[in-house]
Design a protein around this motif. Structure first.
Motif, PDB file in Angstrom:
ATOM      1  N   GLY A  25       0.798  -1.228   0.000  1.00 26.75           N
ATOM      2  CA  GLY A  25       0.000   0.000   0.000  1.00 26.75           C
ATOM      3  C   GLY A  25       0.824   1.269   0.000  1.00 26.75           C
ATOM      4  O   GLY A  25       0.347   2.318   0.425  1.00 26.75           O
ATOM      5  N   GLY A  26       2.064   1.188  -0.487  1.00 25.76           N
ATOM      6  CA  GLY A  26       2.932   2.364  -0.537  1.00 25.76           C
ATOM      7  C   GLY A  26       2.747   3.177  -1.805  1.00 25.76           C
ATOM      8  O   GLY A  26       1.879   2.896  -2.629  1.00 25.76           O
ATOM      9  N   TRP A  27       3.581   4.197  -1.951  1.00 23.27           N
ATOM     10  CA  TRP A  27       3.523   5.071  -3.123  1.00 23.27           C
ATOM     11  C   TRP A  27       4.954   5.299  -3.620  1.00 23.27           C
ATOM     12  O   TRP A  27       5.915   5.013  -2.932  1.00 23.27           O
ATOM     13  CB  TRP A  27       2.832   6.393  -2.787  1.00 23.27           C
ATOM     14  N   TRP A  28       5.047   5.835  -4.834  1.00 19.72           N
ATOM     15  CA  TRP A  28       6.354   6.038  -5.453  1.00 19.72           C
ATOM     16  C   TRP A  28       6.397   7.368  -6.179  1.00 19.72           C
ATOM     17  O   TRP A  28       5.383   7.976  -6.470  1.00 19.72           O
ATOM     18  CB  TRP A  28       6.668   4.918  -6.437  1.00 19.72           C
ATOM     19  N   PHE A  29       7.624   7.777  -6.490  1.00 18.06           N
ATOM     20  CA  PHE A  29       7.840   8.988  -7.274  1.00 18.06           C
ATOM     21  C   PHE A  29       8.035   8.609  -8.740  1.00 18.06           C
ATOM     22  O   PHE A  29       7.181   8.867  -9.562  1.00 18.06           O
ATOM     23  CB  PHE A  29       9.041   9.763  -6.721  1.00 18.06           C
ATOM     24  N   HIS A  30       9.141   7.971  -9.072  1.00 16.64           N
ATOM     25  CA  HIS A  30       9.384   7.494 -10.431  1.00 16.64           C
ATOM     26  C   HIS A  30       9.644   5.990 -10.401  1.00 16.64           C
ATOM     27  O   HIS A  30       9.996   5.432  -9.358  1.00 16.64           O
ATOM     28  CB  HIS A  30      10.574   8.210 -11.069  1.00 16.64           C
ATOM     29  N   LEU A  31       9.504   5.365 -11.569  1.00 15.83           N
ATOM     30  CA  LEU A  31       9.616   3.912 -11.659  1.00 15.83           C
ATOM     31  C   LEU A  31      10.810   3.483 -12.506  1.00 15.83           C
ATOM     32  O   LEU A  31      11.167   4.151 -13.483  1.00 15.83           O
ATOM     33  CB  LEU A  31       8.334   3.321 -12.252  1.00 15.83           C
ATOM     34  N   ARG A  32      11.403   2.347 -12.112  1.00 12.65           N
ATOM     35  CA  ARG A  32      12.517   1.737 -12.822  1.00 12.65           C
ATOM     36  C   ARG A  32      12.185   0.272 -13.071  1.00 12.65           C
ATOM     37  O   ARG A  32      11.601  -0.393 -12.211  1.00 12.65           O
ATOM     38  CB  ARG A  32      13.807   1.829 -12.003  1.00 12.65           C
ATOM     39  N   ARG A  33      12.608  -0.225 -14.221  1.00 13.09           N
ATOM     40  CA  ARG A  33      12.328  -1.605 -14.617  1.00 13.09           C
ATOM     41  C   ARG A  33      13.624  -2.392 -14.733  1.00 13.09           C
ATOM     42  O   ARG A  33      14.548  -1.976 -15.434  1.00 13.09           O
ATOM     43  CB  ARG A  33      11.616  -1.590 -15.969  1.00 13.09           C
ATOM     44  N   CYS A  34      13.699  -3.520 -14.042  1.00 16.03           N
ATOM     45  CA  CYS A  34      14.872  -4.385 -14.132  1.00 16.03           C
ATOM     46  C   CYS A  34      14.968  -4.925 -15.556  1.00 16.03           C
ATOM     47  O   CYS A  34      14.012  -5.501 -16.085  1.00 16.03           O
ATOM     48  CB  CYS A  34      14.772  -5.532 -13.136  1.00 16.03           C
ATOM     49  N   ALA A  35      16.121  -4.745 -16.177  1.00 13.82           N
ATOM     50  CA  ALA A  35      16.312  -5.182 -17.560  1.00 13.82           C
ATOM     51  C   ALA A  35      16.526  -6.691 -17.671  1.00 13.82           C
ATOM     52  O   ALA A  35      16.488  -7.233 -18.765  1.00 13.82           O
ATOM     53  CB  ALA A  35      17.501  -4.447 -18.183  1.00 13.82           C
ATOM     54  N   GLN A  36      16.697  -7.344 -16.547  1.00 10.44           N
ATOM     55  CA  GLN A  36      16.931  -8.786 -16.557  1.00 10.44           C
ATOM     56  C   GLN A  36      15.661  -9.586 -16.285  1.00 10.44           C
ATOM     57  O   GLN A  36      15.352 -10.528 -16.998  1.00 10.44           O
ATOM     58  CB  GLN A  36      18.005  -9.152 -15.533  1.00 10.44           C
ATOM     59  N   CYS A  37      14.884  -9.188 -15.277  1.00 13.17           N
ATOM     60  CA  CYS A  37      13.707  -9.985 -14.905  1.00 13.17           C
ATOM     61  C   CYS A  37      12.388  -9.233 -15.033  1.00 13.17           C
ATOM     62  O   CYS A  37      11.330  -9.815 -14.828  1.00 13.17           O
ATOM     63  CB  CYS A  37      13.861 -10.540 -13.494  1.00 13.17           C
ATOM     64  N   GLY A  38      12.433  -7.929 -15.350  1.00 15.50           N
ATOM     65  CA  GLY A  38      11.214  -7.156 -15.543  1.00 15.50           C
ATOM     66  C   GLY A  38      10.627  -6.548 -14.284  1.00 15.50           C
ATOM     67  O   GLY A  38       9.621  -5.843 -14.344  1.00 15.50           O
ATOM     68  N   HIS A  39      11.234  -6.789 -13.119  1.00 12.43           N
ATOM     69  CA  HIS A  39      10.712  -6.246 -11.856  1.00 12.43           C
ATOM     70  C   HIS A  39      10.606  -4.726 -11.949  1.00 12.43           C
ATOM     71  O   HIS A  39      11.566  -4.053 -12.301  1.00 12.43           O
ATOM     72  CB  HIS A  39      11.643  -6.627 -10.702  1.00 12.43           C
ATOM     73  N   VAL A  40       9.425  -4.193 -11.646  1.00 15.64           N
ATOM     74  CA  VAL A  40       9.229  -2.745 -11.627  1.00 15.64           C
ATOM     75  C   VAL A  40       9.333  -2.294 -10.173  1.00 15.64           C
ATOM     76  O   VAL A  40       8.601  -2.780  -9.309  1.00 15.64           O
ATOM     77  CB  VAL A  40       7.878  -2.334 -12.242  1.00 15.64           C
TER      78      VAL A  40
END
Length: 117
Positions: A25-40
């Motif tokens: 239930g948290g919040w974020w500012f900007h997002l990054r995507r792992c180039a290996q496994c796709g984890h955002v």
């Protein structure tokens, strides 16, 4: 497969927001995507810094910005930014109508004071 260690271009992203923030239930500012496994995960300015935590937990060194209009990569191991790289499986960014910071219903009024600088 690609010849760049740490990049798997066929793996799609895990979602449209920070996977770990969504789970609690948290919040974020900007997002990054792992180039290996796709984890955002959320960026280092975000309160929880989940993208960096993912790198520390997995050793996956490369992330790509998951923000609309941005295509740069960050290499945690080299502490270096690359303006471009291989095209990753779509989508390459979160939905354009998703607010920053987000998600809208979880962002506190004093969010700017909670950012890491």
């Amino acid at each position: 497969m690609t010849d760049i260690k740490g990049i798997e271009p066929t793996v799609p992203p895990t979602g449209t927001g920070c996977t770990d923030c969504d789970a609690v239930g948290g919040w974020w500012f900007h997002l990054r995507r792992c180039a290996q496994c796709g984890h955002v995960g959320c960026c280092d300015s975000s309160p929880a810094q989940h993208a960096t935590a993912h790198w520390k937990a997995t050793g996956h060194p490369l992330v790509q910005s998951f923000e609309p209009g941005e295509g740069w990569f960050w290499d945690y191991d080299a502490n270096e930014m690359y303006e471009s790289g291989p095209r990753l499986a779509p989508p390459g960014e979160h939905p354009a109508d998703q607010p920053v910071p987000g998600p809208a219903d979880r962002v506190p009024e004093d969010w700017t004071r909670r950012l890491h600088r």
